[in-house]
Design an enzyme around this catalytic site. Sequence first.
Site, PDB file in Angstrom:
ATOM      1  N   SER A 174       0.795  -1.238   0.000  1.00 38.66           N
ATOM      2  CA  SER A 174       0.000   0.000   0.000  1.00 38.66           C
ATOM      3  C   SER A 174       0.827   1.289   0.000  1.00 38.66           C
ATOM      4  O   SER A 174       0.339   2.337  -0.391  1.00 38.66           O
ATOM      5  CB  SER A 174      -0.966   0.007   1.189  1.00 38.66           C
ATOM      6  OG  SER A 174      -0.267   0.159   2.397  1.00 38.66           O
ATOM      7  N   ASP A 204      -3.920  -1.214  -2.545  1.00 40.22           N
ATOM      8  CA  ASP A 204      -4.515  -1.310  -1.210  1.00 40.22           C
ATOM      9  C   ASP A 204      -5.293  -2.625  -1.160  1.00 40.22           C
ATOM     10  O   ASP A 204      -6.365  -2.761  -1.760  1.00 40.22           O
ATOM     11  CB  ASP A 204      -5.436  -0.123  -0.937  1.00 40.22           C
ATOM     12  CG  ASP A 204      -6.101  -0.233   0.428  1.00 40.22           C
ATOM     13  OD1 ASP A 204      -5.820  -1.216   1.156  1.00 40.22           O
ATOM     14  OD2 ASP A 204      -6.894   0.664   0.770  1.00 40.22           O
ATOM     15  N   ARG A 228      -6.303  -9.461   5.607  1.00 40.91           N
ATOM     16  CA  ARG A 228      -5.863 -10.850   5.799  1.00 40.91           C
ATOM     17  C   ARG A 228      -6.688 -11.846   4.997  1.00 40.91           C
ATOM     18  O   ARG A 228      -6.143 -12.759   4.394  1.00 40.91           O
ATOM     19  CB  ARG A 228      -6.018 -11.250   7.266  1.00 40.91           C
ATOM     20  CG  ARG A 228      -5.202 -10.467   8.202  1.00 40.91           C
ATOM     21  CD  ARG A 228      -3.790 -10.948   8.123  1.00 40.91           C
ATOM     22  NE  ARG A 228      -3.007 -10.227   9.098  1.00 40.91           N
ATOM     23  CZ  ARG A 228      -2.143 -10.803   9.883  1.00 40.91           C
ATOM     24  NH1 ARG A 228      -1.950 -12.077   9.827  1.00 40.91           N
ATOM     25  NH2 ARG A 228      -1.442 -10.076  10.719  1.00 40.91           N
ATOM     26  N   LYS A 257      -9.548 -13.979  -6.820  1.00 35.87           N
ATOM     27  CA  LYS A 257     -10.612 -13.728  -7.804  1.00 35.87           C
ATOM     28  C   LYS A 257     -10.083 -12.963  -9.029  1.00 35.87           C
ATOM     29  O   LYS A 257     -10.345 -13.340 -10.166  1.00 35.87           O
ATOM     30  CB  LYS A 257     -11.756 -12.938  -7.146  1.00 35.87           C
ATOM     31  CG  LYS A 257     -12.901 -12.602  -8.097  1.00 35.87           C
ATOM     32  CD  LYS A 257     -14.061 -11.956  -7.345  1.00 35.87           C
ATOM     33  CE  LYS A 257     -15.149 -11.465  -8.283  1.00 35.87           C
ATOM     34  NZ  LYS A 257     -15.758 -12.516  -9.097  1.00 35.87           N
ATOM     35  N   SER A 263      -0.959 -17.894   6.459  1.00 31.27           N
ATOM     36  CA  SER A 263      -1.785 -17.963   7.667  1.00 31.27           C
ATOM     37  C   SER A 263      -0.865 -17.678   8.863  1.00 31.27           C
ATOM     38  O   SER A 263      -0.038 -16.757   8.796  1.00 31.27           O
ATOM     39  CB  SER A 263      -2.417 -19.362   7.709  1.00 31.27           C
ATOM     40  OG  SER A 263      -3.032 -19.603   8.935  1.00 31.27           O
ATOM     41  N   VAL A 297       8.312 -15.004  13.587  1.00 32.69           N
ATOM     42  CA  VAL A 297       9.367 -14.693  12.616  1.00 32.69           C
ATOM     43  C   VAL A 297       9.853 -13.269  12.869  1.00 32.69           C
ATOM     44  O   VAL A 297       9.039 -12.363  13.103  1.00 32.69           O
ATOM     45  CB  VAL A 297       8.834 -14.776  11.160  1.00 32.69           C
ATOM     46  CG1 VAL A 297       9.994 -14.720  10.169  1.00 32.69           C
ATOM     47  CG2 VAL A 297       7.991 -16.012  10.926  1.00 32.69           C
ATOM     48  N   THR A 324      10.520 -10.007  11.783  1.00 29.99           N
ATOM     49  CA  THR A 324      10.242  -9.134  10.634  1.00 29.99           C
ATOM     50  C   THR A 324       9.795  -7.763  11.142  1.00 29.99           C
ATOM     51  O   THR A 324       9.483  -7.605  12.332  1.00 29.99           O
ATOM     52  CB  THR A 324       9.096  -9.685   9.755  1.00 29.99           C
ATOM     53  OG1 THR A 324       7.867  -9.533  10.491  1.00 29.99           O
ATOM     54  CG2 THR A 324       9.282 -11.122   9.349  1.00 29.99           C
TER      55      THR A 324
END
Length: 239
Positions: A37, A59, A107, A116, A132, A177, A179
Amino acid sequence: MSLKGKRIVVLGGTSGIGLAVALSAAREGAALVVGSSKKQRVDEALSKLPEGSEGNVVDLSDSASIEGFFDKVGEFDHLVYTAGESLLLKSLESVDLAEAKRFFDTRYWGAYASAKFGVPHIRAGGSVTFTSGTASIRPHPNWSIVAGALSGMEGLTRALAVELAPIRVNVVTPGLVKTPLWGEMDSADREQLYKGASEGLPVRHVGEAEEIAQAYLYLMNQTYVTGQVLVTDGGGSLV
Ligand SMILES: NC(=O)c1ccc[n+]([C@@H]2O[C@H](COP(=O)([O-])OP(=O)(O)OC[C@H]3O[C@@H](n4cnc5c(N)ncnc54)[C@H](OP(=O)(O)O)[C@@H]3O)[C@@H](O)[C@H]2O)c1
């Protein structure tokens, strides 16, 4: 099996796990398109990726923005979705329902809309890999919103694997993790979190983004796995 010559779209590919996937795939010779974004983050990611890599602002909480993104991208081979914001940890009693629903926007619904609008552009032999998290299988008190969204991703993966076949659809489920997702935490608290977690994990260290990226590369590269949840958590869900 190699990603050489493949075109890969990584949504959330400008930071953390997504950027590590993009960099690792580029090292295998793939052409990368990253999206997120903030323009500044897209530009920073492009400065780290090989020349010729592409990046666009999108976005992922807005389906019209997602549709426009894929119209610009055109044909590609693999879609990776790693976008997500900080966890919304609230008790059932205290949570505001509108806020709880908003947590699903990027999410869950962002991933859904990306499938889609993205899948019609995927070439034969291609795949979709979602993200996930182990909150789906090992939630703590006050993690109900997060667990709901992440479990939803795992069910969505199985459903789309049968609906979109022969395109393969899988999901990576990381544990903790290191990050920028944890960047808003006080640095001393963050180090404490990492230290405490690493002592309890069977592998004795907290995951690095590059280690998790290998799970996505595996799921793109191989050709006989679909509808699967690849837990990549240092054994955390076992202890
Ligand atoms: N790190 C962990 O410990 C951990 C554990 C389990 C699961 N996960 C999951 O793994 C995924 C990646 O996490 P990470 O740790 O790599 O996080 P990160 O470093 O914060 O990266 C998140 C990415 O998502 C993008 N993003 C967020 N909201 C967006 C939106 N509305 N539209 C477009 N892009 C958006 C961000 O870019 P912009 O800021 O430019 O939008 C960024 O590129 C997340 O789903 C996370 O929940 C992480």
